[in-house]
Design a protein around this motif. Sequence first.
Motif, PDB file in Angstrom:
ATOM      1  N   ARG A  15       0.831  -1.193   0.000  1.00 57.14           N
ATOM      2  CA  ARG A  15       0.000   0.000   0.000  1.00 57.14           C
ATOM      3  C   ARG A  15       0.870   1.250   0.000  1.00 57.14           C
ATOM      4  O   ARG A  15       2.045   1.209   0.383  1.00 57.14           O
ATOM      5  CB  ARG A  15      -0.925   0.034   1.224  1.00 57.14           C
ATOM      6  N   PHE A  16       0.279   2.347  -0.458  1.00 51.71           N
ATOM      7  CA  PHE A  16       0.929   3.646  -0.355  1.00 51.71           C
ATOM      8  C   PHE A  16       0.579   4.246   1.001  1.00 51.71           C
ATOM      9  O   PHE A  16      -0.558   4.141   1.471  1.00 51.71           O
ATOM     10  CB  PHE A  16       0.463   4.570  -1.478  1.00 51.71           C
ATOM     11  N   VAL A  17       1.552   4.903   1.625  1.00 51.52           N
ATOM     12  CA  VAL A  17       1.380   5.455   2.966  1.00 51.52           C
ATOM     13  C   VAL A  17       1.880   6.896   2.979  1.00 51.52           C
ATOM     14  O   VAL A  17       2.959   7.194   2.454  1.00 51.52           O
ATOM     15  CB  VAL A  17       2.165   4.622   4.012  1.00 51.52           C
ATOM     16  N   VAL A  18       1.106   7.790   3.569  1.00 52.11           N
ATOM     17  CA  VAL A  18       1.530   9.168   3.785  1.00 52.11           C
ATOM     18  C   VAL A  18       2.159   9.252   5.170  1.00 52.11           C
ATOM     19  O   VAL A  18       1.517   8.911   6.168  1.00 52.11           O
ATOM     20  CB  VAL A  18       0.345  10.142   3.678  1.00 52.11           C
ATOM     21  N   SER A  19       3.412   9.671   5.245  1.00 50.78           N
ATOM     22  CA  SER A  19       4.139   9.725   6.511  1.00 50.78           C
ATOM     23  C   SER A  19       4.664  11.129   6.762  1.00 50.78           C
ATOM     24  O   SER A  19       5.629  11.559   6.116  1.00 50.78           O
ATOM     25  CB  SER A  19       5.308   8.725   6.494  1.00 50.78           C
ATOM     26  N   PRO A  20       4.083  11.868   7.709  1.00 54.06           N
ATOM     27  CA  PRO A  20       4.636  13.183   8.055  1.00 54.06           C
ATOM     28  C   PRO A  20       6.085  13.106   8.513  1.00 54.06           C
ATOM     29  O   PRO A  20       6.883  13.991   8.200  1.00 54.06           O
ATOM     30  CB  PRO A  20       3.713  13.662   9.182  1.00 54.06           C
ATOM     31  N   LEU A  21       6.453  12.047   9.249  1.00 53.01           N
ATOM     32  CA  LEU A  21       7.833  11.918   9.704  1.00 53.01           C
ATOM     33  C   LEU A  21       8.784  11.741   8.521  1.00 53.01           C
ATOM     34  O   LEU A  21       9.862  12.342   8.491  1.00 53.01           O
ATOM     35  CB  LEU A  21       7.980  10.744  10.671  1.00 53.01           C
ATOM     36  N   ALA A  22       8.407  10.925   7.541  1.00 55.34           N
ATOM     37  CA  ALA A  22       9.255  10.758   6.367  1.00 55.34           C
ATOM     38  C   ALA A  22       9.453  12.093   5.656  1.00 55.34           C
ATOM     39  O   ALA A  22      10.553  12.401   5.183  1.00 55.34           O
ATOM     40  CB  ALA A  22       8.649   9.729   5.420  1.00 55.34           C
ATOM     41  N   GLU A  23       8.412  12.908   5.576  1.00 54.13           N
ATOM     42  CA  GLU A  23       8.540  14.223   4.951  1.00 54.13           C
ATOM     43  C   GLU A  23       9.509  15.097   5.744  1.00 54.13           C
ATOM     44  O   GLU A  23      10.320  15.837   5.158  1.00 54.13           O
ATOM     45  CB  GLU A  23       7.169  14.896   4.868  1.00 54.13           C
ATOM     46  N   ARG A 157       1.015  17.743   1.183  1.00 52.84           N
ATOM     47  CA  ARG A 157       0.188  16.534   1.252  1.00 52.84           C
ATOM     48  C   ARG A 157      -0.616  16.355  -0.028  1.00 52.84           C
ATOM     49  O   ARG A 157      -0.788  15.228  -0.507  1.00 52.84           O
ATOM     50  CB  ARG A 157      -0.729  16.576   2.472  1.00 52.84           C
ATOM     51  N   ARG A 158      -1.102  17.457  -0.604  1.00 52.52           N
ATOM     52  CA  ARG A 158      -1.837  17.352  -1.866  1.00 52.52           C
ATOM     53  C   ARG A 158      -0.929  16.835  -2.977  1.00 52.52           C
ATOM     54  O   ARG A 158      -1.362  16.032  -3.811  1.00 52.52           O
ATOM     55  CB  ARG A 158      -2.446  18.709  -2.248  1.00 52.52           C
ATOM     56  N   ILE A 159       0.321  17.282  -2.989  1.00 54.21           N
ATOM     57  CA  ILE A 159       1.271  16.788  -3.996  1.00 54.21           C
ATOM     58  C   ILE A 159       1.514  15.295  -3.802  1.00 54.21           C
ATOM     59  O   ILE A 159       1.553  14.523  -4.763  1.00 54.21           O
ATOM     60  CB  ILE A 159       2.596  17.571  -3.912  1.00 54.21           C
ATOM     61  N   ILE A 160       1.676  14.870  -2.565  1.00 50.79           N
ATOM     62  CA  ILE A 160       1.884  13.449  -2.259  1.00 50.79           C
ATOM     63  C   ILE A 160       0.679  12.634  -2.710  1.00 50.79           C
ATOM     64  O   ILE A 160       0.819  11.569  -3.335  1.00 50.79           O
ATOM     65  CB  ILE A 160       2.159  13.270  -0.753  1.00 50.79           C
ATOM     66  N   GLU A 161      -0.527  13.125  -2.412  1.00 47.71           N
ATOM     67  CA  GLU A 161      -1.733  12.397  -2.807  1.00 47.71           C
ATOM     68  C   GLU A 161      -1.866  12.352  -4.327  1.00 47.71           C
ATOM     69  O   GLU A 161      -2.325  11.347  -4.891  1.00 47.71           O
ATOM     70  CB  GLU A 161      -2.952  13.050  -2.156  1.00 47.71           C
ATOM     71  N   ALA A 162      -1.445  13.433  -5.011  1.00 45.66           N
ATOM     72  CA  ALA A 162      -1.484  13.433  -6.472  1.00 45.66           C
ATOM     73  C   ALA A 162      -0.507  12.401  -7.034  1.00 45.66           C
ATOM     74  O   ALA A 162      -0.784  11.749  -8.041  1.00 45.66           O
ATOM     75  CB  ALA A 162      -1.150  14.821  -7.003  1.00 45.66           C
ATOM     76  N   ASP A 163       0.646  12.240  -6.395  1.00 44.44           N
ATOM     77  CA  ASP A 163       1.605  11.237  -6.849  1.00 44.44           C
ATOM     78  C   ASP A 163       1.026   9.828  -6.704  1.00 44.44           C
ATOM     79  O   ASP A 163       1.214   8.988  -7.578  1.00 44.44           O
ATOM     80  CB  ASP A 163       2.900  11.340  -6.042  1.00 44.44           C
ATOM     81  N   VAL A 164       0.320   9.589  -5.607  1.00 41.99           N
ATOM     82  CA  VAL A 164      -0.299   8.270  -5.417  1.00 41.99           C
ATOM     83  C   VAL A 164      -1.313   8.003  -6.524  1.00 41.99           C
ATOM     84  O   VAL A 164      -1.386   6.881  -7.064  1.00 41.99           O
ATOM     85  CB  VAL A 164      -0.965   8.180  -4.023  1.00 41.99           C
ATOM     86  N   VAL A 165      -2.079   9.032  -6.898  1.00 40.52           N
ATOM     87  CA  VAL A 165      -3.027   8.878  -8.013  1.00 40.52           C
ATOM     88  C   VAL A 165      -2.287   8.508  -9.289  1.00 40.52           C
ATOM     89  O   VAL A 165      -2.693   7.613 -10.045  1.00 40.52           O
ATOM     90  CB  VAL A 165      -3.841  10.173  -8.208  1.00 40.52           C
ATOM     91  N   ALA A 166      -1.160   9.188  -9.543  1.00 44.62           N
ATOM     92  CA  ALA A 166      -0.382   8.917 -10.756  1.00 44.62           C
ATOM     93  C   ALA A 166       0.183   7.501 -10.745  1.00 44.62           C
ATOM     94  O   ALA A 166       0.181   6.809 -11.774  1.00 44.62           O
ATOM     95  CB  ALA A 166       0.747   9.938 -10.890  1.00 44.62           C
ATOM     96  N   ARG A 167       0.680   7.058  -9.599  1.00 44.62           N
ATOM     97  CA  ARG A 167       1.231   5.700  -9.507  1.00 44.62           C
ATOM     98  C   ARG A 167       0.136   4.656  -9.717  1.00 44.62           C
ATOM     99  O   ARG A 167       0.354   3.618 -10.345  1.00 44.62           O
ATOM    100  CB  ARG A 167       1.875   5.483  -8.136  1.00 44.62           C
ATOM    101  N   THR A 168      -1.042   4.930  -9.190  1.00 41.55           N
ATOM    102  CA  THR A 168      -2.151   4.005  -9.372  1.00 41.55           C
ATOM    103  C   THR A 168      -2.515   3.895 -10.847  1.00 41.55           C
ATOM    104  O   THR A 168      -2.820   2.807 -11.351  1.00 41.55           O
ATOM    105  CB  THR A 168      -3.372   4.473  -8.556  1.00 41.55           C
ATOM    106  N   ALA A 169      -2.459   5.034 -11.561  1.00 42.23           N
ATOM    107  CA  ALA A 169      -2.728   5.009 -13.000  1.00 42.23           C
ATOM    108  C   ALA A 169      -1.666   4.192 -13.729  1.00 42.23           C
ATOM    109  O   ALA A 169      -1.970   3.441 -14.657  1.00 42.23           O
ATOM    110  CB  ALA A 169      -2.780   6.431 -13.548  1.00 42.23           C
ATOM    111  N   GLN A 170      -0.406   4.320 -13.307  1.00 35.96           N
ATOM    112  CA  GLN A 170       0.660   3.521 -13.908  1.00 35.96           C
ATOM    113  C   GLN A 170       0.407   2.032 -13.703  1.00 35.96           C
ATOM    114  O   GLN A 170       0.641   1.215 -14.598  1.00 35.96           O
ATOM    115  CB  GLN A 170       2.013   3.894 -13.301  1.00 35.96           C
ATOM    116  N   LEU A 171      -0.055   1.682 -12.514  1.00 35.11           N
ATOM    117  CA  LEU A 171      -0.354   0.277 -12.235  1.00 35.11           C
ATOM    118  C   LEU A 171      -1.406  -0.254 -13.189  1.00 35.11           C
ATOM    119  O   LEU A 171      -1.306  -1.381 -13.688  1.00 35.11           O
ATOM    120  CB  LEU A 171      -0.846   0.130 -10.784  1.00 35.11           C
ATOM    121  N   SER A 172      -2.433   0.552 -13.462  1.00 35.51           N
ATOM    122  CA  SER A 172      -3.504   0.088 -14.341  1.00 35.51           C
ATOM    123  C   SER A 172      -3.028  -0.048 -15.784  1.00 35.51           C
ATOM    124  O   SER A 172      -3.558  -0.865 -16.543  1.00 35.51           O
ATOM    125  CB  SER A 172      -4.693   1.055 -14.267  1.00 35.51           C
ATOM    126  N   ARG A 173      -2.009   0.761 -16.171  1.00 36.33           N
ATOM    127  CA  ARG A 173      -1.520   0.706 -17.548  1.00 36.33           C
ATOM    128  C   ARG A 173      -0.482  -0.396 -17.746  1.00 36.33           C
ATOM    129  O   ARG A 173      -0.566  -1.162 -18.691  1.00 36.33           O
ATOM    130  CB  ARG A 173      -0.877   2.054 -17.932  1.00 36.33           C
TER     131      ARG A 173
END
Length: 347
Positions: A15-23, A157-173
């Motif tokens: 799974r994709f995870v948003v981590s404030p500590l990692a940021e 956080r919005r940029i991170i969430e947008a990246d997750v959307v992009a990665r999910t699209a890559q998975l589908s392709r």
Amino acid sequence: MGWWQVNADTLAGSRFVVSPLAEAIASLKVLERGSAAHPGERAWLDAHQPAYRARQAADPVTEKLIRAALGPTWNADFLTPTPDPDPGAPAGETFEEEVARVRETPPHVARADLLVSLGSKGPLPAPLRRDDLPQRTADTLEWVWRETVLPYWPRRRRIIEADVVARTAQLSRGGWAEALDDMRPGMRWLGGSRLQINARDYPPRELAGARLMFVPVTPRTGWVSWEAAPDCPQDGPARTPGSPAGRAGPRYAVVYPCSGALTDAEGEPVPEALGALLGYARATVLVLLDSPKSTSQLVALTGQGLGSVGRHLRVLRDARLIQRRRAGRSVLYYRTAAGDCLLQAQS
């Protein structure tokens, strides 16, 4: 090269995870490195690096500690704990919950981790032979989070969430091979259930039965981490301080930088004249479409509502300034030649 054996069940359960500590850790790396990857990051660095340098100079022990923990080839493990999100809590862990694991590291473990990050087989330098290393590290991370990340966190956080959307699209392709190959330098899918994580000569690791997480951050940096369950010893970190009951088990994480097209957009201004012509919100959408993006990505990047973004896309498309195409299950929007000319006219 270092690689992990990742079976189908582990990959399917990742799974994709948003981590404030990692940021915060990634931002600490940028503050230490002192170089920016794009103009937006340069503005951020210019705003916050002087205060960071002054803070470190006033505390020579912590200055030596952070430099030692961010070693030339390996981070001190206690500095980069593996996320431990509760599957029942989609929001993930808070920064306070994550940084507590750094603070709770036993002192002897922190000292042993520093020997690894320093690449040293001998004793630690005298200033680092002390028991308050975890406390000092956690205090530094709290300062970085509070002073340099938190003011920008909604946008990041919005940029991170947008990246997750992009990665999910890559998975589908293209499946996991396509999604993983450009995630971070040195990482690629080798086939045969093998995931190369870097080009270094590290022993392979078996991830059967483990939780695998992918953690995007906005700075251009990344790392890997893992923590084994107490009853599942491995040749790496085997501690799970503060791990809640019922979530035991080995955990692996790949921290990777968000897509450059997303992070670069953070510092790209909307030309004043273009904003007056189209309206600032609509002009923002046009500026962001220098590379193809989905409606969901635009919503995440702009902070505008789905309905508003949809209306802007419709108007821009009717004006022949953008076009759209389907990519798997996603519809991606991009600027036309006319849209590029309109932007170029502002420079």
